[in-house]
Design a protein around this motif. Structure first.
Motif, PDB file in Angstrom:
ATOM      1  N   GLY A   1       0.771  -1.135  -0.060  1.00  0.00           N
ATOM      2  CA  GLY A   1      -0.068   0.090  -0.137  1.00  0.00           C
ATOM      3  C   GLY A   1       0.894   1.354  -0.019  1.00  0.00           C
ATOM      4  O   GLY A   1       0.558   2.212  -0.777  1.00  0.00           O
ATOM      5  N   VAL A   2       2.250   1.238   0.698  1.00  0.00           N
ATOM      6  CA  VAL A   2       2.986   2.429   0.829  1.00  0.00           C
ATOM      7  C   VAL A   2       3.479   2.519  -0.756  1.00  0.00           C
ATOM      8  O   VAL A   2       3.607   3.583  -1.152  1.00  0.00           O
ATOM      9  CB  VAL A   2       4.036   2.162   2.067  1.00  0.00           C
ATOM     10  CG1 VAL A   2       5.030   3.261   1.654  1.00  0.00           C
ATOM     11  CG2 VAL A   2       3.394   2.095   3.429  1.00  0.00           C
TER      12      VAL A   2
ATOM     13  N   GLY B   1       1.424   4.315  -3.222  1.00  0.00           N
ATOM     14  CA  GLY B   1       0.940   5.803  -2.862  1.00  0.00           C
ATOM     15  C   GLY B   1      -0.113   5.887  -1.891  1.00  0.00           C
ATOM     16  O   GLY B   1      -0.262   6.844  -1.794  1.00  0.00           O
ATOM     17  N   PHE B   2      -0.824   4.898  -1.443  1.00  0.00           N
ATOM     18  CA  PHE B   2      -1.988   5.279  -0.716  1.00  0.00           C
ATOM     19  C   PHE B   2      -1.551   6.066   0.780  1.00  0.00           C
ATOM     20  O   PHE B   2      -0.554   5.700   1.229  1.00  0.00           O
ATOM     21  CB  PHE B   2      -2.602   3.958  -0.170  1.00  0.00           C
ATOM     22  CG  PHE B   2      -3.143   3.039  -1.622  1.00  0.00           C
ATOM     23  CD1 PHE B   2      -3.994   3.716  -2.076  1.00  0.00           C
ATOM     24  CD2 PHE B   2      -2.679   1.854  -1.584  1.00  0.00           C
ATOM     25  CE1 PHE B   2      -4.819   2.941  -3.027  1.00  0.00           C
ATOM     26  CE2 PHE B   2      -3.269   1.216  -2.735  1.00  0.00           C
ATOM     27  CZ  PHE B   2      -4.292   1.725  -3.535  1.00  0.00           C
ATOM     28  N   THR B   3      -2.510   6.765   1.103  1.00  0.00           N
ATOM     29  CA  THR B   3      -2.255   7.364   2.344  1.00  0.00           C
ATOM     30  C   THR B   3      -2.416   6.359   3.509  1.00  0.00           C
ATOM     31  O   THR B   3      -3.130   5.351   3.124  1.00  0.00           O
ATOM     32  CB  THR B   3      -3.312   8.530   2.460  1.00  0.00           C
ATOM     33  OG1 THR B   3      -4.784   8.125   2.676  1.00  0.00           O
ATOM     34  CG2 THR B   3      -3.133   9.711   1.530  1.00  0.00           C
ATOM     35  N   PRO B   4      -2.376   6.864   4.643  1.00  0.00           N
ATOM     36  CA  PRO B   4      -2.730   5.777   5.925  1.00  0.00           C
ATOM     37  C   PRO B   4      -3.954   5.616   6.040  1.00  0.00           C
ATOM     38  O   PRO B   4      -4.349   4.357   5.968  1.00  0.00           O
ATOM     39  CB  PRO B   4      -1.884   6.370   6.995  1.00  0.00           C
ATOM     40  CG  PRO B   4      -1.086   7.279   6.739  1.00  0.00           C
ATOM     41  CD  PRO B   4      -1.520   7.692   5.194  1.00  0.00           C
TER      42      PRO B   4
ATOM     43  N   GLN C   1      -6.426   5.494   3.388  1.00  0.00           N
ATOM     44  CA  GLN C   1      -6.689   4.789   2.343  1.00  0.00           C
ATOM     45  C   GLN C   1      -6.174   3.299   2.601  1.00  0.00           C
ATOM     46  O   GLN C   1      -6.981   2.245   2.029  1.00  0.00           O
ATOM     47  CB  GLN C   1      -6.069   5.101   1.110  1.00  0.00           C
ATOM     48  CG  GLN C   1      -6.758   6.642   0.565  1.00  0.00           C
ATOM     49  CD  GLN C   1      -6.029   7.291  -0.353  1.00  0.00           C
ATOM     50  OE1 GLN C   1      -4.713   7.004  -0.458  1.00  0.00           O
ATOM     51  NE2 GLN C   1      -6.448   8.169  -1.093  1.00  0.00           N
ATOM     52  N   ARG C   2      -4.985   3.210   3.142  1.00  0.00           N
ATOM     53  CA  ARG C   2      -4.426   1.797   3.294  1.00  0.00           C
ATOM     54  C   ARG C   2      -5.466   0.927   4.317  1.00  0.00           C
ATOM     55  O   ARG C   2      -5.889  -0.284   3.979  1.00  0.00           O
ATOM     56  CB  ARG C   2      -3.127   1.819   4.012  1.00  0.00           C
ATOM     57  CG  ARG C   2      -2.101   2.245   2.977  1.00  0.00           C
ATOM     58  CD  ARG C   2      -0.763   1.833   3.089  1.00  0.00           C
ATOM     59  NE  ARG C   2      -0.067   2.509   4.581  1.00  0.00           N
ATOM     60  CZ  ARG C   2       0.549   3.623   4.648  1.00  0.00           C
ATOM     61  NH1 ARG C   2       0.820   4.325   3.761  1.00  0.00           N
ATOM     62  NH2 ARG C   2       0.905   4.118   6.065  1.00  0.00           N
TER      63      ARG C   2
END
Lengths: 249, 262
Positions: A120-121, A124-127, A129-130
């Protein structure tokens, strides 16, 4: 049981309805508390973890019965207003079982492999969104069986509300016993009533569990027809031979 | 940096002008008492394919994890395409991260999504593509990796090799400038390795994407690399084009390592 008149049966059946309502409302509040506190306990900020951990310990360590009496009888003395018994009961049960549920949420979230978060990181997902797209959907199937246990505990825990005079099954049973003077038939019927409710809950949660597992690609697909059609095919495709370079190179 | 100046051709060999895409300056990383990377400097030019080799524990994977911001350096700066990854705010890092994609040893596909959704989710959520655009892009990529018919399958229904090819497609869907490959065939059954490596050779040949690759597949490294870096104990002890490094290594340590793995 012939001495129990239709009117008295009516009291018991109304009790069933009240018990169901209590269970549903407390479960809804409990679920909200469980997710909020459970996720807070995995938060990266220490202060958030401490506060939510304290909540968990506080509610796990106090008796729901005493707490309920306290909310209903003691809080009004200090605050000057009183909750109706039904909502005092829902508040207590929701907060207490929510605390137990937070442990379920925390454990299931922690059990999602670290590699999933790292992917997820990397994408590029934000925390947030993850959490929403990756972690919670994968943790959810792990939560369902322990949530089922808690839900049944909660159902039986609603019997505590009879001390506040809320007319649930147990309270109805006391009334009927007082009216007829007979304990054995009344409480036998009431035992069966709780059992039937718990059994129905379990069946419903099995369905939820099956759907949840299908949602992460475990167990059969939620649409039986599609599964029957594509199941064997897909399995054959997954065989190593299908993974030769193929069209790729 | 005596060890580095001794190198005939420092990694990347970027001119001082700084057109390099990746730059690590004096990067140190410690885990507990162990120093995994020791004041490391290196640069990678755009479009180059650089392979990191060396014994396990020598810090190769840590470099990829630092570039993907999965771990933080204790000291030093890391820059990608002119944007600083470390030190930087979380927001700056998130921007810079969009230029970097990574493929993992364990694939790490999302089991709660179909193959297609695995590939489209980040372009839609992170890059702001419409779902239609993202699906067109995803289908092209699935075609490229030879899995066009697997759109609606779940990752659990695929073999390891297929999963890894989907993971490569997923990383490429973000159109990164840099692709980090972390031992991408180590978790595969032996008969599935060739398919994945062929695909990566293809991508290396046909795109201008910069690749940084940790692998134990020396033939693959020889095929695709412009530059090979030999790591030992957190430092680059030797670097050069693959023919030189594999054919005529200068350091005794490199020779030992190569004779053990080849």
């Amino acid at each position: 049981m012939s001495e129990i008149s239709p009117g008295l049966w009516g009291i018991l059946l109304h009790g069933v309805w009240v018990t169901v309502q209590l269970t549903v409302f407390s479960a809804a509040l409990g679920a909200a508390v469980a997710f909020a506190v459970g996720l807070a306990r995995t938060h990266r900020l220490r202060i958030v973890r401490i506060v939510s951990g304290a909540y968990f310990e506080l509610f796990r360590g106090t008796s729901a019965l005493v707490l309920m009496i306290w909310v209903f009888f003691v809080v009004p003395l200090t605050l000057g207003w009183q909750l109706v018994p039904m909502w005092a009961a829902v508040l207590t049960l929701g907060c207490t079982y929510g605390a137990y549920g937070s442990e379920v949420v925390r454990g299931a979230v922690a059990a999602v492999p670290q590699g999933q978060r790292e992917a997820g990181v990397a994408l590029g997902f934000t925390p947030a969104q993850r959490l929403r797209k990756i972690v919670l959907p994968q943790a959810w199937p792990e939560m369902v069986p322990p949530f089922n246990n808690l839900l049944i505990e909660l159902l039986k825990g609603t019997a505590l509300v009879s001390v506040l005079g809320v007319g649930d099954i147990t309270f109805g049973a006391q009334l009927v016993r007082n009216a007829t003077g007979r304990s054995a038939p009344v409480y036998s019927v009431v035992l069966v009533m709780y059992f039937v409710l718990a059994f129905l809950l379990t069946r419903a949660m099995r369905l939820v569990e099956r759907r949840a597992k299908a949602g992460v690609g475990r167990g059969p697909s939620p649409e039986p027809a599609a599964a029957a059609q594509s199941g064997p095919d897909r399995r054959r495709d997954a065989a190593p031979s299908a993974s030769a370079p193929g069209g790729a190179s | 940096m005596p060890a580095d100046t001794a190198l005939p051709n420092p990694a990347g060999a970027a001119p001082a002008g700084g057109r390099e895409l990746i730059r690590l300056d004096q990067v140190t990383k410690r885990f507990g008492g162990t120093t995994v990377l020791d004041r490391l400097d290196f640069t990678v030019d755009p479009g180059k394919h650089v392979t990191l080799i060396g014994p396990s524990g020598s810090g190769k994977t840590t470099i990829l994890r630092l570039l993907m911001t999965l771990t933080k350096p204790d000291e030093g700066t890391i820059t990608v395409d002119g944007e600083q990854l470390f030190p930087a705010s979380e927001k700056e890092r998130r921007e810079a991260r969009k230029k970097i994609g990574m493929v993992f040893q364990q694939f790490n596909l999302f089991p709660n999504m179909t193959v297609l959704r695995n590939i489209t989710e980040a372009p839609v959520t992170v890059l702001g593509l419409s779902r239609d655009e993202a699906e067109v892009r995803a289908r092209e990529l699935l075609d490229l990796v030879g899995l066009a018919d697997k759109c609606d399958a779940r990752p659990t229904q695929l073999s390891g090799g297929q999963q890894q090819r989907v993971a490569i497609a997923r990383a490429l869907a973000m159109r990164p400038r840099v692709l980090l490959l972390d031992e991408v065939t180590s978790a595969l059954d032996p008969e599935l390795v060739a398919g994945v490596l062929d695909l990566l050779r293809d991508i290396a040949r046909s795109t201008d994407i910069t690749m940084l690759c940790v692998t134990h597949e020396m033939n693959f490294a020889r095929d695709i690399s412009d530059q090979v870096l030999m790591f030992d104990a957190g430092r680059v002890i030797e670097s050069g084009p693959p023919e030189k490094l594999f054919g005529d290594p200068e350091q005794e340590r490199t020779r030992e390592f190569l004779s053990a793995v080849l």
